[in-house]
Design an enzyme around this catalytic site. Structure first.
Site, PDB file in Angstrom:
ATOM      1  N   CYS A 283     -45.275  34.184 -38.449  1.00  0.00           N
ATOM      2  CA  CYS A 283     -44.950  35.591 -38.175  1.00  0.00           C
ATOM      3  C   CYS A 283     -43.903  35.687 -37.056  1.00  0.00           C
ATOM      4  O   CYS A 283     -43.507  34.678 -36.476  1.00  0.00           O
ATOM      5  CB  CYS A 283     -46.224  36.317 -37.750  1.00  0.00           C
ATOM      6  SG  CYS A 283     -46.916  35.657 -36.215  1.00  0.00           S
TER       7      CYS A 283
ATOM      8  N   ALA B 299     -44.917  34.117 -33.840  1.00  0.00           N
ATOM      9  CA  ALA B 299     -44.802  32.649 -33.868  1.00  0.00           C
ATOM     10  C   ALA B 299     -43.358  32.224 -33.602  1.00  0.00           C
ATOM     11  O   ALA B 299     -43.103  31.274 -32.860  1.00  0.00           O
ATOM     12  CB  ALA B 299     -45.270  32.105 -35.218  1.00  0.00           C
TER      13      ALA B 299
ATOM     14  N   ARG C 239     -47.303  23.161 -31.712  1.00  0.00           N
ATOM     15  CA  ARG C 239     -45.984  22.841 -32.259  1.00  0.00           C
ATOM     16  C   ARG C 239     -45.417  21.531 -31.723  1.00  0.00           C
ATOM     17  O   ARG C 239     -44.417  21.049 -32.188  1.00  0.00           O
ATOM     18  CB  ARG C 239     -45.030  24.011 -31.994  1.00  0.00           C
ATOM     19  CG  ARG C 239     -43.678  23.851 -32.646  1.00  0.00           C
ATOM     20  CD  ARG C 239     -42.988  25.181 -32.747  1.00  0.00           C
ATOM     21  NE  ARG C 239     -41.589  25.078 -32.987  1.00  0.00           N
ATOM     22  CZ  ARG C 239     -40.644  25.054 -32.051  1.00  0.00           C
ATOM     23  NH1 ARG C 239     -40.976  25.108 -30.775  1.00  0.00           N
ATOM     24  NH2 ARG C 239     -39.385  24.991 -32.389  1.00  0.00           N
TER      25      ARG C 239
ATOM     26  N   HIS D  22     -37.271  34.652 -33.941  1.00  0.00           N
ATOM     27  CA  HIS D  22     -36.176  33.878 -33.336  1.00  0.00           C
ATOM     28  C   HIS D  22     -35.122  34.840 -32.778  1.00  0.00           C
ATOM     29  O   HIS D  22     -34.626  34.661 -31.666  1.00  0.00           O
ATOM     30  CB  HIS D  22     -35.473  32.977 -34.373  1.00  0.00           C
ATOM     31  CG  HIS D  22     -36.368  31.999 -35.048  1.00  0.00           C
ATOM     32  ND1 HIS D  22     -36.133  31.567 -36.329  1.00  0.00           N
ATOM     33  CD2 HIS D  22     -37.489  31.365 -34.638  1.00  0.00           C
ATOM     34  CE1 HIS D  22     -37.058  30.697 -36.669  1.00  0.00           C
ATOM     35  NE2 HIS D  22     -37.903  30.565 -35.674  1.00  0.00           N
TER      36      HIS D  22
HETATM   37  S1  CFN Z   1     -39.256  28.158 -36.998  1.00  0.00           S
HETATM   38 FE1  CFN Z   1     -37.669  26.556 -37.050  1.00  0.00          FE
HETATM   39  S2  CFN Z   1     -36.692  26.112 -35.194  1.00  0.00           S
HETATM   40  S3  CFN Z   1     -36.144  26.450 -38.580  1.00  0.00           S
HETATM   41 FE2  CFN Z   1     -37.123  24.504 -38.448  1.00  0.00          FE
HETATM   42  S4  CFN Z   1     -35.963  23.289 -37.101  1.00  0.00           S
HETATM   43 FE3  CFN Z   1     -39.625  24.224 -38.805  1.00  0.00          FE
HETATM   44  S5  CFN Z   1     -40.973  25.848 -39.376  1.00  0.00           S
HETATM   45 MO1  CFN Z   1     -42.100  24.518 -37.934  1.00  0.00          MO
HETATM   46  S6  CFN Z   1     -41.570  25.516 -35.959  1.00  0.00           S
HETATM   47 FE4  CFN Z   1     -40.030  23.972 -36.350  1.00  0.00          FE
HETATM   48 FE5  CFN Z   1     -37.528  24.248 -35.977  1.00  0.00          FE
HETATM   49 FE6  CFN Z   1     -35.418  25.399 -36.838  1.00  0.00          FE
HETATM   50 FE7  CFN Z   1     -40.166  26.243 -37.428  1.00  0.00          FE
HETATM   51  S7  CFN Z   1     -38.886  23.018 -34.745  1.00  0.00           S
HETATM   52  S8  CFN Z   1     -40.826  22.696 -37.863  1.00  0.00           S
HETATM   53  S9  CFN Z   1     -37.971  23.606 -40.200  1.00  0.00           S
HETATM   54  N1  CFN Z   1     -38.677  24.940 -37.351  1.00  0.00           N
HETATM   55  C1  HCA Z   2     -45.130  28.263 -36.924  1.00  0.00           C
HETATM   56  C2  HCA Z   2     -45.024  26.898 -36.284  1.00  0.00           C
HETATM   57  C3  HCA Z   2     -44.954  25.772 -37.263  1.00  0.00           C
HETATM   58  C4  HCA Z   2     -46.220  25.624 -38.071  1.00  0.00           C
HETATM   59  C5  HCA Z   2     -46.365  24.275 -38.666  1.00  0.00           C
HETATM   60  C6  HCA Z   2     -47.150  24.089 -39.936  1.00  0.00           C
HETATM   61  C7  HCA Z   2     -44.718  24.475 -36.430  1.00  0.00           C
HETATM   62  O1  HCA Z   2     -44.614  28.521 -38.008  1.00  0.00           O
HETATM   63  O2  HCA Z   2     -45.714  29.100 -36.310  1.00  0.00           O
HETATM   64  O3  HCA Z   2     -47.346  25.006 -40.717  1.00  0.00           O
HETATM   65  O4  HCA Z   2     -47.520  22.941 -40.153  1.00  0.00           O
HETATM   66  O5  HCA Z   2     -43.785  23.764 -36.687  1.00  0.00           O
HETATM   67  O6  HCA Z   2     -45.534  24.196 -35.542  1.00  0.00           O
HETATM   68  O7  HCA Z   2     -43.852  25.944 -38.121  1.00  0.00           O
END
Ligand code: CFN
Ligand code: HCA
Length: 534
Positions: free
Chosen positions: A55, A58, A89, A187
């Site tokens: 969300c 998050a 995370r 973001h």
């Molecule tokens: S929100 Fe982003 S910030 S888009 Fe990417 S690389 Fe994932 S979903 Mo989990 S939290 Fe994580 Fe990054 Fe960019 Fe999220 S560090 S793994 S693919 N990510």
């Molecule tokens: C998030 C964080 C997340 C969740 C990871 C997952 C992360 O979306 O709130 O579903 O395994 O990287 O910690 O993307």
């Protein structure tokens, strides 16, 4: 097997017609004979479907703000929102000498029923007082959760008053979970706040060293940015800030002094790179430090950008030494991984970035996608060059050119700007779709029903995703690799990261665990019951 567009209908047999129509727009089978394939993305998940998305809260508190270690991040809301965004995370952070680090704290107003009825502003103000008194952070963030938005607590007013009272920055973020359609909205909210209140909030004009860079969109998951820093610092770069991984409020204030911004995660931060370019004239370069080849390419692009023979020579020396060290190690894992297939489904950029690393191990990604990326992350991004110099002439006039089918920015002498500006087709990021092979599948916002169906049909050797579907997939006898948390391993970036990833994936294939798994459907019928006659 070759999967065709028509097969999608059969796969969606359970869906009502309306849902089927919607979901079909989010799935495509790669057809390289088409010049451009489009996909629907960044739209609301159909209610009732089990999505992997997060969300806005998050995305704001968990992803962008959380890694700022010298701040205390207050969750104004129920304890669950604080608890489930607490250390899950794996954005690692070390305490700098004499510095502050509150990364391991979970601070929340713990809203109760009575606070919902009577309002939680007083409780928030009191919590900020306690935080200042006991922890003395360099700054505080306050993130709103769904109930806070619904009852209308004014977190901006409370934060402003607290800032005046305590003389430290108290930044408020209206990132209620329900805003937008995914964490992507969060973001934006967080980045815009940091852009407005933190970056450039210092008197420094000079960068702290030579070849000064910021790493944007690198979050130090499992220690990734430490491995990238190791390489960059050895080559001679000065890292001003990482936004936001192992980073601090204090560092981020200086980010405007960098000469170049690197963009690792294009989804969460590309617009900030553009805003920084507009405001401070700092050009940016798309990089990817996931995979050996991508790391080498990124280092060479950076050297080309600075265009300094000494830096180029050092870059090549480091590359040669690292390759000689890591390639023989990778070879042994390739023997185990070769000719295997993968699904690679992650949030916003890793669904694409990790395909290269899989490929280096001989693993073909046959299905990939993002939870919440936008269309340009799939289809590519066209950027029109802004060749104007800023008022104080601080930016380097530059333009983006194509070379070896990769596109990047190069320094161009000012006198040649006019001559070159119209000739160049531009794209800062080519997108996931062009990298997929014929017959391979791209899925946006993959859900649990589709996961099981695609696995049943395509039987991948490994499934890369997150915690929400990992165990369902493993119970089907398929190794699963979390590419969010790295299954508590890492780093996976850079040269050392590639080796660790290769080892973890090879271990996943060879573990004897698979001999002991006996999924229920192997020996028992899936449905049981009695049929009454008559
Ligand atoms: S929100 Fe982003 S910030 S888009 Fe990417 S690389 Fe994932 S979903 Mo989990 S939290 Fe994580 Fe990054 Fe960019 Fe999220 S560090 S793994 S693919 N990510
Ligand atoms: C998030 C964080 C997340 C969740 C990871 C997952 C992360 O979306 O709130 O579903 O395994 O990287 O910690 O993307």
């Amino acid at each position: 097997m070759a999967f065709r567009e028509q097969d999608l209908d059969a796969l969606m047999y359970e869906y009502p017609a309306k849902v089927k129509r919607n979901r079909k727009k989010h799935i495509l089978v790669r057809d390289t004979s088409q010049q451009k394939q489009e996909i629907e993305a960044n739209t609301r998940t159909i209610p009732g479907i089990i999505t992997n998305r997060g969300c806005a809260f998050a995305g704001c508190k968990g992803v962008v703000l959380g890694p700022l270690k010298d701040m205390v991040h207050i969750v104004h809301g129920p304890v669950g929102c604080g608890y489930y965004s607490w250390l899950t995370r794996r954005n690692k952070a070390r305490t700098d000498e004499g510095g502050k680090n509150f990364i391991e704290y979970c601070v929340t107003t713990d809203m109760q029923e009575s606070d919902i009825v009577f309002g939680g502003e007083k409780k928030l103000a009191q919590l900020i007082d306690e935080v200042v008194e006991t922890l003395k952070p360099n700054a505080i963030s306050v993130s709103a959760t769904c109930p806070v938005g619904l009852i209308g607590d004014d977190i901006n007013a409370v934060s402003k008053a607290a800032q005046q009272k305590h003389h430290i920055p108290v930044l408020s973020f209206s990132c209620e979970g329900y805003r937008g359609v995914s964490q992507s909205a969060g973001h934006h909210i967080a980045n815009n706040g940091l852009m407005e209140h933190v970056i450039g909030d210092s008197d420094s004009e000079e960068a702290p060293g030579k070849y000064a860079i910021n790493m944007l969109g690198e979050y130090n998951i499992g220690g990734d940015s430490w491995e990238i820093e190791r390489i960059l610092e050895e080559i001679g770069y000065t890292l001003v800030s990482v936004m936001t991984g192992n980073s601090s409020y204090e560092e981020l204030r200086e980010a405007h002094t960098a000469e170049l911004n690197l963009v690792q995660c294009h989804r969460s931060i590309n617009y900030i790179a553009e805003m920084l370019e507009k405001k401070y004239g700092t050009p940016w370069l798309k990089v990817n430090f996931i995979g050996i080849e991508s790391t080498v390419e990124s280092l060479r692009d950076m050297a080309l950008y600075f265009d300094d023979p000494a830096l180029t020579q050092k870059t090549e020396e480091v590359i040669a030494r690292e390759l000689a060290r890591v390639e023989p190690v990778m070879e042994q894992y390739k023997k185990i991984c070769n000719d295997k297939t993968a699904f690679c489904f992650v949030g916003g950029s890793r669904g694409h970035h990790y395909q290269k690393l899989f490929k280096e191990l001989g693993i073909e990604t046959i299905l990939a996608g993002y939870e919440f990326a936008h269309r340009d992350d799939y289809e590519g991004r066209e950027v029109i060059p802004d060749i104007k110099m800023d008022a104080d002439n601080r930016n380097i006039p530059e333009i983006k050119v194509e070379k070896d089918e990769r596109r990047f920015r190069l320094k161009i002498p000012p006198e040649r700007m006019e001559e070159l500006k119209d000739k160049i087709p531009l794209s800062n990021y080519p997108g996931m779709i062009p990298d997929m092979k014929d017959g391979h599948i791209v899925v946006d916002d993959l859900n649990h029903f589709e996961t099981e169906e695609f696995i049943r049909i395509l039987k991948p050797d490994i499934f890369a995703s997150g915690i929400k579907d990992k165990y369902v997939v493993q119970k089907m006898g398929i190794p699963s690799k979390q590419l969010h948390s790295y299954d508590y391993s890492g780093p996976y970036a850079g040269f050392n990261g590639a080796i660790r990833f290769a080892k973890d994936v090879a271990d996943g294939f060879t573990t004897p665990t698979w001999n002991f798994i006996n999924p229920p459907w192997q020996n028992e019928p899936l449905l049981s019951g009695t049929v009454e006659e008559g």
